[in-house]
Write a protein that holds these residues in place. Structure first.
Motif, PDB file in Angstrom:
ATOM      1  N   GLY A 140       0.813  -1.199   0.000  1.00 24.31           N
ATOM      2  CA  GLY A 140       0.000   0.000   0.000  1.00 24.31           C
ATOM      3  C   GLY A 140       0.847   1.251   0.000  1.00 24.31           C
ATOM      4  O   GLY A 140       1.833   1.372  -0.713  1.00 24.31           O
ATOM      5  N   GLY A 141       0.515   2.219   0.847  1.00 23.05           N
ATOM      6  CA  GLY A 141       1.235   3.480   0.895  1.00 23.05           C
ATOM      7  C   GLY A 141       2.386   3.491   1.872  1.00 23.05           C
ATOM      8  O   GLY A 141       2.857   4.560   2.263  1.00 23.05           O
ATOM      9  N   ASP A 142       2.835   2.314   2.320  1.00 22.22           N
ATOM     10  CA  ASP A 142       3.885   2.233   3.328  1.00 22.22           C
ATOM     11  C   ASP A 142       5.282   2.122   2.734  1.00 22.22           C
ATOM     12  O   ASP A 142       6.235   1.798   3.448  1.00 22.22           O
ATOM     13  N   LEU A 143       5.452   2.353   1.434  1.00 24.68           N
ATOM     14  CA  LEU A 143       6.761   2.151   0.795  1.00 24.68           C
ATOM     15  C   LEU A 143       7.769   3.249   1.135  1.00 24.68           C
ATOM     16  O   LEU A 143       8.963   2.976   1.266  1.00 24.68           O
ATOM     17  N   VAL A 144       7.321   4.482   1.246  1.00 25.05           N
ATOM     18  CA  VAL A 144       8.246   5.592   1.492  1.00 25.05           C
ATOM     19  C   VAL A 144       8.953   5.372   2.831  1.00 25.05           C
ATOM     20  O   VAL A 144       8.326   5.114   3.850  1.00 25.05           O
ATOM     21  N   GLY A 145      10.296   5.463   2.796  1.00 28.19           N
ATOM     22  CA  GLY A 145      11.106   5.221   3.976  1.00 28.19           C
ATOM     23  C   GLY A 145      11.604   3.795   4.097  1.00 28.19           C
ATOM     24  O   GLY A 145      12.462   3.498   4.925  1.00 28.19           O
ATOM     25  N   THR A 146      11.077   2.914   3.229  1.00 29.84           N
ATOM     26  CA  THR A 146      11.486   1.500   3.257  1.00 29.84           C
ATOM     27  C   THR A 146      12.749   1.318   2.439  1.00 29.84           C
ATOM     28  O   THR A 146      12.934   1.952   1.394  1.00 29.84           O
ATOM     29  N   SER A 147      13.635   0.434   2.893  1.00 32.74           N
ATOM     30  CA  SER A 147      14.813   0.096   2.092  1.00 32.74           C
ATOM     31  C   SER A 147      14.364  -0.690   0.867  1.00 32.74           C
ATOM     32  O   SER A 147      13.546  -1.630   0.973  1.00 32.74           O
TER      33      SER A 147
END
Length: 586
Positions: A290-297
């Motif tokens: 979902g929208g949780d990708l930003v900040g993920t390695s």
């Protein structure tokens, strides 16, 4: 300046000529009627770089031979001949000196004084150079006095706003700009005088003499005179196109942003540490996060077995600033499902920091299709192997009764003609079996063959058939490279087609083509709409299936030849074989 024409005498105060000459501030020398130096003062020695002792009594043309081919020779002789003074400017290359020369003649001598004007000439040249630069640059250049009136404009400035230069000189700047812009320029000038701004600029929309609007950008500098007053120098550039480009660029950036958001391909941007700072909707859906990708390695999304390779690609893009070519990787979605993607990356900047942009195209469905396709290919290869096995078994089974027939044929004694016919038929069947096996295995089974005279093979093939009243006309001398049995069977089938459809007394002709040969007859021929069909296995004739021409086409194809059905000059059928390898051309 006192000039002593003959270099002799004195003055009322009792000074001798040498004393007077030395007091002359310009360089001075005197020549007698034979052009010999009679006097050279100290200043002249400095400029000509020769001492008086070196040149006195020597002709100027011998001391300075280069002067013979210069204006000096011409002007000095003119002065002596006309007895009139002459003056001129001279560049003397051997001494790398510009000089202003004045020569005063008398009947027996020539007095010359000159001074070095190299610095003045250099300044003039520099000035002309600056003037040329100002006149040739595309930017407008102007100067205004403290009252705001134009003291200088170049052509580019005048043309930018639709005026002639003469129309602007002496005019107030309000002729070009509005009062608001003029006030802004004065404020900038005041800030410059106060030392608050060094190289200020001003951008404004200005109406030209033709009523059009241009966007101009001006950069200012101040030039002070000896009275402490300042003259404002301005360099003006037409930035209308640049501003329009910036507007279009802004629109394109917006379109690109919308495109990235809407495109069904995953697009992510990573910072220098490999963490995702942007991901479009397709990337969020593909990852299952979902929208949780930003900040993920970015590596957290990659299958464990592919992380080392992806880490290397990230390093190349983010550290070495290289674009990486497309490659296939596996991803792990948020719910643990493995999917396949083609990814590529390029180095970019994000908020003035190094970053990388990566595009991931989901090929999971394509991989499934490729797997199915590979399974189908495997099945087809197995089917071809079974077909090849069947052809081999068929040939084996046919050869057994043929062997029996040959054994009993040897026991026939009463009818030798019948025995020959049966023997020929068996040989043809045996040859046909070999050809069928070759066709079943494809072009890879075609041998290099041998050099064969096409005329001999055609004659042999004709004699194997029941030709009755038909005739063969062979008009070829070419030598083909082929298997004798295979090429003979090809010609037999073409001849049989002519005998079957050409009628009694048909004439068959074999002849040459530039890249092959032809076989034609004078029978009824083949209609134009049937010529492409006659080579098909399911093509029907009144007598049955036309398998003979199907065999001809496939055998020609196995050799890499092109086979085409057309019409002979007599209106009959004509078969052209091209792309043939001739042994006599090797």
């Amino acid at each position: 300046m006192c000039i002593l024409g003959d270099g002799h005498g004195g003055d009322p105060h009792g000074e001798s000529p040498p004393e007077i000459y030395e007091r002359i501030t310009d360089a001075f020398y005197a020549l007698d009627e034979d052009w010999q130096f009679t006097y050279v003062n100290k200043r002249a020695e400095d400029i000509i770089r020769r001492s008086a002792a070196e040149v006195l009594g020597e002709s100027i043309w011998e001391a300075f031979p280069e002067a013979r081919d210069s204006v000096v020779w011409e002007k000095y002789h003119e002065a002596m001949e006309t007895q009139e003074p002459v003056d001129f400017e001279l560049y003397y290359e051997p001494l790398d000196v510009w000089a202003e020369v004045n020569a005063y003649p008398s009947e027996t001598s020539l007095s010359v004084y000159f001074h070095d004007i190299s610095e003045r000439i250099e300044r003039e040249q520099q000035l002309r150079r600056y003037q040329r630069i100002i006149e040739t640059v595309n930017d407008g250049v102007y100067a205004v006095d403290p009252e705001g009136r134009f003291t200088m404009v170049n052509d580019a400035y005048a043309e930018l706003f639709g005026y002639d230069r003469e129309e602007l000189l002496g005019e107030h700047v309000s002729k070009i700009v509005s009062d608001e812009i003029a006030e802004a320029a004065q404020e900038i000038e005041a800030a410059q005088v106060a030392g608050e701004r060094e190289a200020p600029s001003l951008e404004a929309e200005i109406e030209t003499a033709d009523g059009e609007t241009v966007v101009a950008e001006a950069t200012f500098a101040l030039l002070s005179d000896e009275n402490g007053a300042y003259e404002r120098i301005g360099v003006v550039r037409d930035v209308t196109e640049r501003k329009e480009y910036e507007r279009r660029l802004k629109e394109q950036c917006e379109r690109y942003r919308r495109f990235v958001e809407a495109v069904p391909v995953a697009i992510v941007t990573c910072d220098a540490n490999g963490r995702i700072v942007f991901a479009n909707e397709a990337a969020a859906e593909q990852s299952g996060m979902g929208g949780d990708l930003v900040g993920t390695s970015a590596l957290e999304l990659v299958h464990a077995d592919d992380r080392d390779e992806v880490a290397d690609r990230l390093h190349r893009v983010l550290e070495r600033r290289e674009a990486v070519p497309p490659t296939e990787i596996r991803l792990e979605t948020g719910d643990g499902v493995t999917c396949h993607a083609i990814t590529t990356g390029v180095p970019i900047t994000n908020e003035d920091e190094p970053a990388g942009q990566f595009v991931l195209t989901d090929i999971t469905e394509r991989k499934r299709y490729e797997q199915q396709l590979n399974e189908t290919v495997t099945e087809l290869e197995a089917s071809n192997e079974r077909l090849d096995s069947f052809a081999s078994m068929l040939a084996h089974e046919l050869r057994n009764p043929l062997n029996v027939a040959e054994i009993y044929l040897q026991q026939i004694e009463d009818d030798s003609t019948a025995a020959d016919r049966v023997s020929d038929a068996l040989d043809r069947i045996e040859g046909m079996i070999d050809v069928l096996l070759m066709l079943a295995k494809g072009s890879d089974a075609v041998s290099k063959g041998q050099a064969l005279a096409l005329a001999d093979i055609a004659t042999d093939a004709w004699e194997m058939l029941d030709t009755r009243a038909a005739s063969l006309d062979v008009e070829t001398t070419r030598v083909v490279r082929a298997d004798e049995n295979q090429i003979r069977h090809l010609l037999e089938n073409v001849f049989e087609n002519a005998l079957e459809h050409g009628g009694e007394g048909v004439t068959v002709r074999v002849g040459d083509l530039p890249s092959g040969f032809y076989v034609e007859d004078d029978g009824p021929g083949i209609t134009a709409d049937e010529r492409d069909d006659v080579f098909e296995a399911d093509y029907s004739t009144e007598e049955g299936l036309g398998l003979g021409l199907t065999f001809v086409a496939r055998l020609a194809d196995a050799y890499g030849w092109d086979c085409e059905a057309t019409e002979s000059e007599a209106g009959g059928a004509r078969f052209e074989f091209t792309g043939v390898a001739f042994a006599d051309e090797e």
